[in-house]
Design a protein around this motif. Structure first.
Motif, mmCIF file in Angstrom:
data_model
loop_
_atom_site.group_PDB
_atom_site.id
_atom_site.type_symbol
_atom_site.label_atom_id
_atom_site.label_comp_id
_atom_site.label_asym_id
_atom_site.label_seq_id
_atom_site.Cartn_x
_atom_site.Cartn_y
_atom_site.Cartn_z
ATOM 1 N N GLY A 41 0.820 -1.216 0.000
ATOM 2 C CA GLY A 41 0.000 0.000 0.000
ATOM 3 C C GLY A 41 0.845 1.254 0.000
ATOM 4 N N ALA A 43 1.048 4.150 -2.778
ATOM 5 C CA ALA A 43 0.856 5.557 -2.400
ATOM 6 C C ALA A 43 1.981 6.422 -2.962
ATOM 7 C CB ALA A 43 0.781 5.681 -0.878
ATOM 8 N N ALA A 102 -4.332 2.276 -3.252
ATOM 9 C CA ALA A 102 -3.284 1.956 -2.273
ATOM 10 C C ALA A 102 -3.875 1.691 -0.902
ATOM 11 C CB ALA A 102 -2.276 3.098 -2.193
ATOM 12 N N ALA A 103 -5.013 2.279 -0.616
ATOM 13 C CA ALA A 103 -5.630 2.099 0.695
ATOM 14 C C ALA A 103 -6.136 0.677 0.896
ATOM 15 C CB ALA A 103 -6.774 3.090 0.872
ATOM 16 N N PRO A 116 -4.880 -2.558 -0.048
ATOM 17 C CA PRO A 116 -3.950 -3.505 0.580
ATOM 18 C C PRO A 116 -3.413 -2.987 1.915
ATOM 19 C CG PRO A 116 -2.919 -2.495 -1.339
ATOM 20 C CD PRO A 116 -4.350 -2.071 -1.333
ATOM 21 N N ALA A 117 -3.262 -1.673 2.051
ATOM 22 C CA ALA A 117 -2.738 -1.129 3.305
ATOM 23 C C ALA A 117 -3.704 -1.393 4.455
ATOM 24 C CB ALA A 117 -2.465 0.364 3.164
#
Length: 132
Positions: free
Chosen positions: A81, A85, A106-107, A109-110
């Motif tokens: 993530g 980002a 990106a949010a 998997p983070a």
């Protein structure tokens, strides 16, 4: 045949390759093993019980979830993530409209990684279990 026809078929061809090729390789290995065992039996050699047990096992044993495994998975997903980002930030320098969609992607998997890290603290299998 035109290449324009292959483009829509590419995802389906990819799925078939991902499923069929490993199955074919596994069956080929099994056939070779059976031919070796058959040759050993024809020569009158005794088969060790470990070999027979290994041939009858079809699947790998399930990996037991542990706090360490959850923590590792979580940290890797958070890093993925973070990498996305950074990619979004770099693309945002070129085109402003690219920042927000990539940050949203990106949010995913983070946040899954954060959930794994949190779950690692509540996992009843706290011990460091070796990977089998």
């Amino acid at each position: 045949m035109e290449l324009g026809v292959l483009v829509p078929l590419a995802p389906f061809i990819m799925v078939v390759c991902i499923v069929v090729i490993p199955m074919w390789l596994k069956s080929r290995d099994r056939r070779e093993m059976q031919a070796t065992v058959r040759a050993a039996i024809e020569k009158g050699q005794a088969l060790p019980p470990e070999l027979i047990e290994a041939m009858t096992k079809e699947v790998k044993p399930a990996k037991v979830s542990s706090a360490l495994r959850d923590m590792r998975t979580g940290v890797i997903l958070i890093a993925v993530g973070a990498g996305l980002a950074v990619l979004g930030f770099m693309l945002g320098q070129i085109a402003d409209e690219a920042l927000h969609p990539v940050m949203g992607a990106a949010a995913i998997p983070a946040l899954i990684g954060v959930a794994y890290v949190i779950l690692s603290f509540f996992n009843p299998n706290k011990g460091h279990q070796p990977d089998a």
